[in-house]
Design a protein around this motif. Structure first.
Motif, PDB file in Angstrom:
ATOM      1  N   ALA A 312      28.525  38.580  71.077  1.00  0.00           N
ATOM      2  CA  ALA A 312      29.650  37.759  70.616  1.00  0.00           C
ATOM      3  C   ALA A 312      30.586  37.412  71.762  1.00  0.00           C
ATOM      4  O   ALA A 312      30.636  38.075  72.781  1.00  0.00           O
ATOM      5  CB  ALA A 312      30.419  38.509  69.556  1.00  0.00           C
ATOM      6  N   ASN A 313      31.363  36.350  71.536  1.00  0.00           N
ATOM      7  CA  ASN A 313      32.417  35.998  72.472  1.00  0.00           C
ATOM      8  C   ASN A 313      33.475  37.090  72.427  1.00  0.00           C
ATOM      9  O   ASN A 313      33.590  37.815  71.450  1.00  0.00           O
ATOM     10  CB  ASN A 313      33.064  34.685  72.038  1.00  0.00           C
ATOM     11  CG  ASN A 313      32.117  33.533  72.206  1.00  0.00           C
ATOM     12  OD1 ASN A 313      31.521  33.369  73.246  1.00  0.00           O
ATOM     13  ND2 ASN A 313      31.976  32.738  71.163  1.00  0.00           N
ATOM     14  N   PRO A 314      34.278  37.170  73.483  1.00  0.00           N
ATOM     15  CA  PRO A 314      35.368  38.135  73.444  1.00  0.00           C
ATOM     16  C   PRO A 314      36.308  37.849  72.268  1.00  0.00           C
ATOM     17  O   PRO A 314      36.497  36.705  71.883  1.00  0.00           O
ATOM     18  CB  PRO A 314      36.077  37.889  74.773  1.00  0.00           C
ATOM     19  CG  PRO A 314      35.096  37.200  75.636  1.00  0.00           C
ATOM     20  CD  PRO A 314      34.207  36.430  74.730  1.00  0.00           C
ATOM     21  N   THR A 315      36.860  38.908  71.717  1.00  0.00           N
ATOM     22  CA  THR A 315      37.834  38.760  70.635  1.00  0.00           C
ATOM     23  C   THR A 315      39.199  39.179  71.151  1.00  0.00           C
ATOM     24  O   THR A 315      39.336  40.231  71.779  1.00  0.00           O
ATOM     25  CB  THR A 315      37.421  39.638  69.439  1.00  0.00           C
ATOM     26  OG1 THR A 315      36.172  39.156  68.937  1.00  0.00           O
ATOM     27  CG2 THR A 315      38.445  39.577  68.327  1.00  0.00           C
ATOM     28  N   ILE A 316      40.208  38.343  70.892  1.00  0.00           N
ATOM     29  CA  ILE A 316      41.555  38.662  71.350  1.00  0.00           C
ATOM     30  C   ILE A 316      42.162  39.652  70.355  1.00  0.00           C
ATOM     31  O   ILE A 316      42.201  39.377  69.150  1.00  0.00           O
ATOM     32  CB  ILE A 316      42.406  37.377  71.451  1.00  0.00           C
ATOM     33  CG1 ILE A 316      41.772  36.461  72.515  1.00  0.00           C
ATOM     34  CG2 ILE A 316      43.851  37.699  71.795  1.00  0.00           C
ATOM     35  CD1 ILE A 316      42.327  35.077  72.538  1.00  0.00           C
ATOM     36  N   PRO A 317      42.572  40.831  70.840  1.00  0.00           N
ATOM     37  CA  PRO A 317      43.018  41.877  69.918  1.00  0.00           C
ATOM     38  C   PRO A 317      44.316  41.520  69.181  1.00  0.00           C
ATOM     39  O   PRO A 317      44.917  40.484  69.446  1.00  0.00           O
ATOM     40  CB  PRO A 317      43.218  43.083  70.832  1.00  0.00           C
ATOM     41  CG  PRO A 317      43.344  42.542  72.197  1.00  0.00           C
ATOM     42  CD  PRO A 317      42.648  41.227  72.235  1.00  0.00           C
ATOM     43  N   PHE A 318      44.736  42.376  68.290  1.00  0.00           N
ATOM     44  CA  PHE A 318      45.929  42.264  67.436  1.00  0.00           C
ATOM     45  C   PHE A 318      45.749  41.173  66.373  1.00  0.00           C
ATOM     46  O   PHE A 318      45.744  41.455  65.192  1.00  0.00           O
ATOM     47  CB  PHE A 318      47.201  42.017  68.257  1.00  0.00           C
ATOM     48  CG  PHE A 318      47.419  43.051  69.325  1.00  0.00           C
ATOM     49  CD1 PHE A 318      47.612  44.388  68.988  1.00  0.00           C
ATOM     50  CD2 PHE A 318      47.398  42.707  70.667  1.00  0.00           C
ATOM     51  CE1 PHE A 318      47.786  45.358  69.967  1.00  0.00           C
ATOM     52  CE2 PHE A 318      47.572  43.680  71.651  1.00  0.00           C
ATOM     53  CZ  PHE A 318      47.772  45.001  71.296  1.00  0.00           C
ATOM     54  N   LEU A 319      45.608  39.909  66.823  1.00  0.00           N
ATOM     55  CA  LEU A 319      45.441  38.840  65.839  1.00  0.00           C
ATOM     56  C   LEU A 319      43.969  38.665  65.459  1.00  0.00           C
ATOM     57  O   LEU A 319      43.647  37.880  64.584  1.00  0.00           O
ATOM     58  CB  LEU A 319      45.988  37.516  66.392  1.00  0.00           C
ATOM     59  CG  LEU A 319      47.488  37.490  66.655  1.00  0.00           C
ATOM     60  CD1 LEU A 319      47.899  36.177  67.312  1.00  0.00           C
ATOM     61  CD2 LEU A 319      48.281  37.688  65.371  1.00  0.00           C
ATOM     62  N   GLU A 320      43.074  39.392  66.174  1.00  0.00           N
ATOM     63  CA  GLU A 320      41.626  39.327  65.886  1.00  0.00           C
ATOM     64  C   GLU A 320      41.093  37.902  66.027  1.00  0.00           C
ATOM     65  O   GLU A 320      40.320  37.435  65.194  1.00  0.00           O
ATOM     66  CB  GLU A 320      41.343  39.847  64.473  1.00  0.00           C
ATOM     67  CG  GLU A 320      41.719  41.291  64.250  1.00  0.00           C
ATOM     68  CD  GLU A 320      40.691  42.267  64.829  1.00  0.00           C
ATOM     69  OE1 GLU A 320      39.512  41.950  64.794  1.00  0.00           O
ATOM     70  OE2 GLU A 320      41.112  43.314  65.337  1.00  0.00           O
ATOM     71  N   ILE A 321      41.531  37.209  67.067  1.00  0.00           N
ATOM     72  CA  ILE A 321      41.084  35.832  67.269  1.00  0.00           C
ATOM     73  C   ILE A 321      39.738  35.846  67.976  1.00  0.00           C
ATOM     74  O   ILE A 321      39.620  36.379  69.080  1.00  0.00           O
ATOM     75  CB  ILE A 321      42.100  35.036  68.120  1.00  0.00           C
ATOM     76  CG1 ILE A 321      43.460  35.028  67.426  1.00  0.00           C
ATOM     77  CG2 ILE A 321      41.605  33.620  68.353  1.00  0.00           C
ATOM     78  CD1 ILE A 321      44.571  34.443  68.273  1.00  0.00           C
ATOM     79  N   SER A 322      38.742  35.266  67.348  1.00  0.00           N
ATOM     80  CA  SER A 322      37.418  35.168  67.960  1.00  0.00           C
ATOM     81  C   SER A 322      37.179  33.717  68.368  1.00  0.00           C
ATOM     82  O   SER A 322      37.251  32.813  67.526  1.00  0.00           O
ATOM     83  CB  SER A 322      36.355  35.607  66.956  1.00  0.00           C
ATOM     84  OG  SER A 322      35.093  35.132  67.359  1.00  0.00           O
ATOM     85  N   ALA A 323      36.908  33.515  69.660  1.00  0.00           N
ATOM     86  CA  ALA A 323      36.698  32.148  70.148  1.00  0.00           C
ATOM     87  C   ALA A 323      35.481  31.524  69.465  1.00  0.00           C
ATOM     88  O   ALA A 323      35.526  30.376  69.007  1.00  0.00           O
ATOM     89  CB  ALA A 323      36.524  32.163  71.661  1.00  0.00           C
ATOM     90  N   GLY A 324      34.391  32.290  69.373  1.00  0.00           N
ATOM     91  CA  GLY A 324      33.163  31.761  68.772  1.00  0.00           C
ATOM     92  C   GLY A 324      33.358  31.428  67.301  1.00  0.00           C
ATOM     93  O   GLY A 324      32.986  30.344  66.833  1.00  0.00           O
ATOM     94  N   ALA A 325      33.947  32.361  66.562  1.00  0.00           N
ATOM     95  CA  ALA A 325      34.155  32.144  65.129  1.00  0.00           C
ATOM     96  C   ALA A 325      35.144  30.988  64.902  1.00  0.00           C
ATOM     97  O   ALA A 325      34.962  30.187  63.980  1.00  0.00           O
ATOM     98  CB  ALA A 325      34.676  33.420  64.482  1.00  0.00           C
ATOM     99  N   SER A 326      36.162  30.889  65.752  1.00  0.00           N
ATOM    100  CA  SER A 326      37.146  29.806  65.583  1.00  0.00           C
ATOM    101  C   SER A 326      36.494  28.449  65.841  1.00  0.00           C
ATOM    102  O   SER A 326      36.815  27.469  65.169  1.00  0.00           O
ATOM    103  CB  SER A 326      38.329  30.015  66.530  1.00  0.00           C
ATOM    104  OG  SER A 326      38.973  31.226  66.232  1.00  0.00           O
ATOM    105  N   GLY A 327      35.593  28.399  66.822  1.00  0.00           N
ATOM    106  CA  GLY A 327      34.871  27.143  67.064  1.00  0.00           C
ATOM    107  C   GLY A 327      34.064  26.736  65.840  1.00  0.00           C
ATOM    108  O   GLY A 327      34.090  25.578  65.416  1.00  0.00           O
TER     109      GLY A 327
END
Lengths: 399, 105
Positions: A312-327
């Motif tokens: 998986a793409n890196p996930t930005i912690p705290f807000l759980e933002i996933s670049a791949g999933a957001s795309g």
């Protein structure tokens, strides 16, 4: 008392300024939905993203650099970048017939290269090395990821304009996929050894539906069986969403994931609109997040943590933002006309993905070729599914 | 002993930093540093967010480092600096019109 007053005043000023600025920030990145996606024709972003991708296919050196960057991380992205571009070009050709010839040329180039690489290197070329760790359950081994995406590329190309040479190629691939899917009690074929992905099997089913419209075949019974089976055996009990992956016997491997669920819902629209909308709404609840005018998708569902995927793409912690999933969330929001979520996603994209526009060619620096191809697809998707549904309705009316 | 000498050290440090001038100075500094890393092309290295490297010939670790620097300074310029500018304006207004200290010589 001078210092405490000053400290309090300074802190209050900073806090108030932060509230004002953070709540207004998204206005500076909101270009309006029309800039990202239009009902008819091509939006500005679609034209700019497409210009970059078409340019890459006329510049082998630059494209090879992009391919090398992706393959170093995940060889699957190499295939997906081409697939999403072909699907996008089919949609663009239906939206803008005057440019169809240029789109067809690139589509054929990508399809020929994909088939050539498959012939040259075999089924493992577009898979992670883990694919070789153990044998496939179904023999001889095939890869549903490659079969499904190739089939949908061929079907999309033929939907835009018929190419007789591609008809037997599509027919052969669909026959192979269907034969293997029927060997499994969950009507699914493997992408990795004893690992079936909902994403790949649904893309395969979309290719079957397109091929039925193109060739006059009828696999509606199998498609109905698959959907009935999936609602019974492939659902995650907690979220009511389809599993991400499972074994050939139907044992769950991964629960719903943000990198898969949005495309799954979009594919389902071609097969079962009500089921698709239910899946999208559940995905919005579990994965979609908005804050201060920005939006993103989580990798794991909100009501519980799933296992993290190594690729998986890196996930930005705290807000759980996933670049791949957001795309991928762009695809869901575009497909289901979720204007509010899509507008907020687009604002996040321009804020945090670092757009770079040179000579009318747009890329997002924080993304890569496959990420940008997914975004391009989200800007143009729609006409191909509608055309296929119209063919289906006409076929049903004639019966 | 003067008033100045009996200030707690932490309060003295805070009072020095909390001024419109200081806020504006930090905002300008962040913006200048961001412009510098932008001009030298660190933007390309934000590709680490998608799991890829930003440029050919730059190692993954170095590319990630450049990308992190770029993102931090970008957030400094786009998020923090405007907050500091707004806060500087509010603080200047408070000092001029509302603070009890405005009557002091």
């Amino acid at each position: 008392m001078r210092c405490p007053n000053k400290f309090v005043a300074g802190s209050a000023a900073l806090a108030l300024a932060a509230v004002i600025w953070i709540s207004c920030l998204h206005f500076f990145f909101a270009n309006g939905l029309v800039a990202f996606r239009q009902g008819n024709g091509l939006s500005r972003k679609a034209q700019q993203l497409a210009a970059r991708h078409l340019g890459l296919w006329t510049n082998p050196n630059q494209r090879q650099q992009e391919v090398d960057r992706m393959r170093a991380r995940n060889p699957e992205w190499d295939l997906m970048a081409g697939s999403f571009l072909v699907w996008s070009l089919a949609e663009m050709g239906l939206r803008n017939p005057s440019a169809k010839a240029a789109y067809l040329k690139t589509m054929d180039q990508i399809i020929e290269e994909t088939l050539h690489l498959e012939r040259e290197h075999g089924i493992y070329y577009f898979l992670m090395p883990v694919a070789k760790d153990r044998p496939y359950v179904m023999q001889p081994a095939r890869n549903q990821f490659l079969d499904g995406e190739s089939a949908l590329m061929l079907a999309s190309r033929r939907s835009l304009e018929e190419k007789p040479g591609y008809q037997p190629l599509l027919r052969e691939r669909i026959d192979l996929m269907l034969a293997r899917m029927q060997l499994s009690p969950v009507l699914s074929a493997e992408s990795y050894p004893d690992t079936c992905w909902t994403f790949d099997n649904l893309i395969s089913l979309c290719a079957v539906r397109l091929a039925d419209g193109l060739d006059g075949t009828d696999h509606s019974r199998f498609l109905h069986q698959w959907l009935t089976m999936a609602k019974l055996k492939l659902m995650d009990q907690r979220t009511g969403l389809l599993l991400t992956s499972y074994t050939t016997a139907g044992r769950p491997l991964k629960g719903p994931e943000g990198s898969s669920v949005w495309m799954v819902a979009h594919c389902l629209r071609l097969l079962d609109e009500d089921f698709a909308r239910d899946q999208y709404q559940r995905a919005r609840k579990e994965f979609g997040r908005t804050l201060a005018g920005f939006a993103w998708s989580r990798k794991c569902p909100g009501s519980g943590q799933g296992p993290l995927n190594k690729d998986a793409n890196p996930t930005i912690p705290f807000l759980e933002i996933s670049a791949g999933a957001s795309g991928m969330a762009f695809i869901g929001a575009s497909s289901f006309g979720d204007a509010g979520y899509l507008t907020a996603l687009a604002a996040t994209l321009d804020f945090s993905a670092f757009p770079s526009l040179k000579e009318g060619r747009l890329k997002y620096c924080a993304s890569n070729q496959v990420g940008d191809a997914v975004l391009l697809y989200a800007t143009v998707l729609g006409p191909l599914w509608e055309k296929t549904k119209d063919q289906r309705r006409a076929s049903d009316a004639n019966k | 002993m003067t008033n100045k000498s009996i200030k707690p050290p932490s309060a003295a440090r805070s009072s020095g930093w909390i001024s419109p001038h200081s806020f504006l100075s930090v905002a300008v500094t962040l913006s200048v540093f961001f412009m510098l890393v932008h001009l030298v092309g660190f933007r390309e290295h934000t590709a680490f967010l998608s799991g890829t490297t930003g440029a050919v010939g730059v190692g993954t670790r170095l590319s990630t480092f450049y990308g992190v620097i770029y993102i931090l300074l970008y957030l400094g310029c786009v998020v923090i600096a405007p907050i500091l500018v707004l806060a500087a304006g509010m603080l200047a207004f408070w000092q001029k019109f509302l603070s009890p200290d405005k009557h002091l010589p």
